[in-house]
Design a protein around this motif. Structure first.
Motif, PDB file in Angstrom:
ATOM      1  N   ALA A  34       0.867  -1.182   0.000  1.00 36.08           N
ATOM      2  CA  ALA A  34       0.000   0.000   0.000  1.00 36.08           C
ATOM      3  C   ALA A  34       0.899   1.226   0.000  1.00 36.08           C
ATOM      4  O   ALA A  34       1.563   1.527   0.999  1.00 36.08           O
ATOM      5  CB  ALA A  34      -0.910  -0.001   1.222  1.00 36.08           C
ATOM      6  N   VAL A  35       0.946   1.936  -1.128  1.00 28.02           N
ATOM      7  CA  VAL A  35       1.858   3.066  -1.296  1.00 28.02           C
ATOM      8  C   VAL A  35       1.062   4.366  -1.311  1.00 28.02           C
ATOM      9  O   VAL A  35       0.144   4.532  -2.119  1.00 28.02           O
ATOM     10  CB  VAL A  35       2.663   2.942  -2.608  1.00 28.02           C
ATOM     11  CG1 VAL A  35       3.746   4.016  -2.648  1.00 28.02           C
ATOM     12  CG2 VAL A  35       3.283   1.562  -2.752  1.00 28.02           C
ATOM     13  N   GLN A  36       1.427   5.278  -0.418  1.00 27.29           N
ATOM     14  CA  GLN A  36       0.776   6.586  -0.371  1.00 27.29           C
ATOM     15  C   GLN A  36       1.595   7.594  -1.167  1.00 27.29           C
ATOM     16  O   GLN A  36       2.728   7.897  -0.810  1.00 27.29           O
ATOM     17  CB  GLN A  36       0.639   7.070   1.066  1.00 27.29           C
ATOM     18  CG  GLN A  36       0.093   8.486   1.196  1.00 27.29           C
ATOM     19  CD  GLN A  36      -1.288   8.646   0.582  1.00 27.29           C
ATOM     20  OE1 GLN A  36      -2.185   7.861   0.881  1.00 27.29           O
ATOM     21  NE2 GLN A  36      -1.457   9.643  -0.271  1.00 27.29           N
ATOM     22  N   PRO A  37       1.054   8.145  -2.272  1.00 31.60           N
ATOM     23  CA  PRO A  37       1.801   9.133  -3.045  1.00 31.60           C
ATOM     24  C   PRO A  37       1.564  10.564  -2.563  1.00 31.60           C
ATOM     25  O   PRO A  37       0.494  10.901  -2.046  1.00 31.60           O
ATOM     26  CB  PRO A  37       1.256   8.951  -4.465  1.00 31.60           C
ATOM     27  CG  PRO A  37      -0.141   8.446  -4.265  1.00 31.60           C
ATOM     28  CD  PRO A  37      -0.178   7.722  -2.948  1.00 31.60           C
ATOM     29  N   PHE A  38       2.577  11.396  -2.751  1.00 31.60           N
ATOM     30  CA  PHE A  38       2.478  12.830  -2.536  1.00 31.60           C
ATOM     31  C   PHE A  38       3.190  13.534  -3.686  1.00 31.60           C
ATOM     32  O   PHE A  38       4.023  12.944  -4.371  1.00 31.60           O
ATOM     33  CB  PHE A  38       3.120  13.258  -1.208  1.00 31.60           C
ATOM     34  CG  PHE A  38       2.401  12.770   0.022  1.00 31.60           C
ATOM     35  CD1 PHE A  38       1.247  13.395   0.460  1.00 31.60           C
ATOM     36  CD2 PHE A  38       2.890  11.696   0.737  1.00 31.60           C
ATOM     37  CE1 PHE A  38       0.582  12.951   1.591  1.00 31.60           C
ATOM     38  CE2 PHE A  38       2.239  11.241   1.870  1.00 31.60           C
ATOM     39  CZ  PHE A  38       1.076  11.872   2.301  1.00 31.60           C
ATOM     40  N   LYS A  39       2.877  14.816  -3.868  1.00 29.07           N
ATOM     41  CA  LYS A  39       3.547  15.640  -4.862  1.00 29.07           C
ATOM     42  C   LYS A  39       4.071  16.886  -4.185  1.00 29.07           C
ATOM     43  O   LYS A  39       3.312  17.641  -3.566  1.00 29.07           O
ATOM     44  CB  LYS A  39       2.567  16.036  -5.980  1.00 29.07           C
ATOM     45  CG  LYS A  39       3.140  17.025  -6.996  1.00 29.07           C
ATOM     46  CD  LYS A  39       4.280  16.426  -7.816  1.00 29.07           C
ATOM     47  CE  LYS A  39       4.848  17.456  -8.788  1.00 29.07           C
ATOM     48  NZ  LYS A  39       5.908  16.880  -9.647  1.00 29.07           N
ATOM     49  N   SER A  40       5.377  17.119  -4.284  1.00 23.84           N
ATOM     50  CA  SER A  40       5.950  18.337  -3.736  1.00 23.84           C
ATOM     51  C   SER A  40       5.700  19.494  -4.696  1.00 23.84           C
ATOM     52  O   SER A  40       5.915  19.373  -5.904  1.00 23.84           O
ATOM     53  CB  SER A  40       7.457  18.162  -3.518  1.00 23.84           C
ATOM     54  OG  SER A  40       8.040  19.366  -3.063  1.00 23.84           O
ATOM     55  N   GLY A  41       5.241  20.616  -4.145  1.00 27.41           N
ATOM     56  CA  GLY A  41       5.006  21.788  -4.969  1.00 27.41           C
ATOM     57  C   GLY A  41       3.563  21.911  -5.399  1.00 27.41           C
ATOM     58  O   GLY A  41       2.702  21.100  -5.058  1.00 27.41           O
ATOM     59  N   PRO A  42       3.257  22.938  -6.207  1.00 28.65           N
ATOM     60  CA  PRO A  42       1.864  23.284  -6.513  1.00 28.65           C
ATOM     61  C   PRO A  42       1.282  22.602  -7.746  1.00 28.65           C
ATOM     62  O   PRO A  42       0.188  22.953  -8.163  1.00 28.65           O
ATOM     63  CB  PRO A  42       1.948  24.802  -6.731  1.00 28.65           C
ATOM     64  CG  PRO A  42       3.308  25.017  -7.312  1.00 28.65           C
ATOM     65  CD  PRO A  42       4.200  24.010  -6.631  1.00 28.65           C
ATOM     66  N   ASP A  43       1.987  21.646  -8.344  1.00 29.25           N
ATOM     67  CA  ASP A  43       1.484  20.980  -9.553  1.00 29.25           C
ATOM     68  C   ASP A  43       0.153  20.292  -9.266  1.00 29.25           C
ATOM     69  O   ASP A  43       0.038  19.500  -8.328  1.00 29.25           O
ATOM     70  CB  ASP A  43       2.508  19.944 -10.021  1.00 29.25           C
ATOM     71  CG  ASP A  43       2.118  19.270 -11.328  1.00 29.25           C
ATOM     72  OD1 ASP A  43       1.112  18.530 -11.329  1.00 29.25           O
ATOM     73  OD2 ASP A  43       2.805  19.455 -12.336  1.00 29.25           O
TER      74      ASP A  43
END
Length: 437
Positions: A34-43
């Protein structure tokens, strides 16, 4: 939260980190992780791809726009996952000149704060042992940013790989993958970045191909072992932003899709009813909504359909007679009198604001924004300070209403695009990320 995590970053944009990110998410998910993704920055485009690859909602983390409590609150959304993988933006250390809430917006800020080791994706086209100098510089620039190793991309041949590996071994930097050059490993793009996930003709097959590619050329067990556990403050430390109304009708389709996931999550967690509708399907907003919110997106690509969506436009105008409507960027343009597409054709819009915008006169507007409201946006009172981001190519041809906010860039320089308001109808080119402290 002590879920182990990693940051997938790069020296610059265009090195292939999104391909690596999507391939890793899908490959590990296929393995039952179970992988939780995140995105750094405002994209606001990449998180939808992350969700398609992992089956879990992805959230933005932004050190310029968000205070520590909000970052911690968003990261806690990963509770229950086996592993976190965050995707960086631009180069690892790239940000704005002025420090914001917790940093300058660089991906390194998030990796440092969370303790997530960085895997640097390096495009080794046209170099060999010299790639070690790049990797060594990134590892040593800030000793407080944890560094796991590198994944080599666009490797030309087995001999090329041996030479690059030799240089990296000489400085003690682990190589966690070496990806051969593949011309077909590219996602389609348009003027704001990647084509949206919902518009990709065969996204699931593409992501499955990326996963196979990563399995064949990266050391997945070593990548999992490289993840480190980050510490997040307890649940009293911060909260997601509260809703601007109780029942919020939100336009959601290919023309209106750019709304930060943590806002939706926060509004729903606080008990707001989210009432989605599709202007492209000529649906009116819910009749009992307290607020209609038109997010950004690509209305300029669908201007003819929007102009002819009479049920949507009539419903929007009826709502606006007594209740607030807010539009961000593309949604703001639709609230205006007209939108001029890149071919120069005029399309009549809702006519709720005296705004005419043009894509025939293209000019890029990009950067963080700090705004202090001069008029309320639904339950957000005048005087409220917001942090956000602006990214579009449209030009204002006419704007006859009062400004919505005093807006500056990240360095405090005033910005001409102030948004506008007419009674309870408000709109802005900046996308709200968080209240400013």
């Amino acid at each position: 939260m002590t879920t182990p995590g990693l940051m997938i970053a790069a020296p610059a944009s265009g090195t292939g980190k999104t391909t690596v990110m999507l391939g890793l998410l899908r490959a590990l998910t296929q393995d039952g992780v179970a992988v939780q993704p995140f995105k750094s920055g405002p994209d606001y485009i990449d998180p939808a791809f992350h969700r398609a690859a992992s089956g879990r909602a992805s959230f933005n983390l932004d050190s310029w726009a968000m205070d520590g409590g909000l970052i911690d609150a968003i990261v806690r959304e990963g509770a229950g996952a086996d592993m976190v993988i965050a995707e960086g933006s631009m180069g690892l250390y790239d940000g704005v000149a002025s420090r914001g809430a917790t940093g300058n917006g660089a991906s390194a800020d998030i990796a440092r704060r969370m303790g997530w080791p960085v895997i640097l994706v390096i495009d080794v086209s046209g170099q060999a042992q010299s790639a070690a100098a790049t990797a060594l510089g990134f590892r040593q620039l800030d000793p407080d940013v944890p560094f796991a190793g590198v994944i080599l991309n666009r490797v030309a041949s087995p001999r090329h790989e041996r030479l690059v590996r030799r240089g990296l071994e000489s400085v003690g930097i682990p190589v966690l993958g070496a990806l051969p050059r593949r011309g077909d490993m590219v996602l389609p793009e348009r003027h704001l970045g990647l084509v949206q996930a919902m518009e990709h003709p065969d996204l699931d097959r593409a992501i499955a191909d990326y996963a196979t590619f990563l399995r064949d050329h990266a050391d997945l067990p070593a990548i999992r072992r490289a993840a480190a556990r980050g510490e997040v403050a307890d649940h009293h430390a911060g909260k997601l932003p509260p809703p601007p109304a109780q029942r919020i009708a939100i336009a959601r389709d290919a023309a209106f899709s750019f709304l930060y996931p943590h806002l939706l999550e926060g509004w729903a967690r606080a008990g707001a009813q989210i009432l989605p509708f599709s202007p492209l399907a000529d649906e009116a907003p819910a009749a009992d909504a307290d607020l209609v919110w038109l997010p950004g997106g690509y209305p300029e690509l669908h201007a003819g359909r929007i102009a002819s969506a009479q049920t949507f436009l009539d419903g929007l105008r009826h709502h606006a007679q007594s209740r607030p409507v807010h539009g961000e960027c593309g949604g703001y343009m639709v609230l205006g009198d007209a939108l001029i597409d890149k071919a120069g054709q005029h399309h009549a819009m809702a006519g709720l604001l005296g705004l005419v915008t043009s894509h025939a006169q293209r000019r890029m507007h990009l950067g963080y924004r700090h705004a202090q409201l001069l008029a309320p946006i639904a339950a957000l009172d005048a005087g409220t300070r917001l942090r956000g981001h602006e990214f579009h190519y449209s030009t204002i041809v006419a704007q006859t209403d009062a400004p919505l906010a005093h807006v500056t860039d990240a360095d405090g320089v005033p910005v001409a695009e102030t948004g506008s308001h007419r009674g309870p109808i408000t709109g802005s080119f900046f996308h709200m990320i968080a209240p400013a402290s």
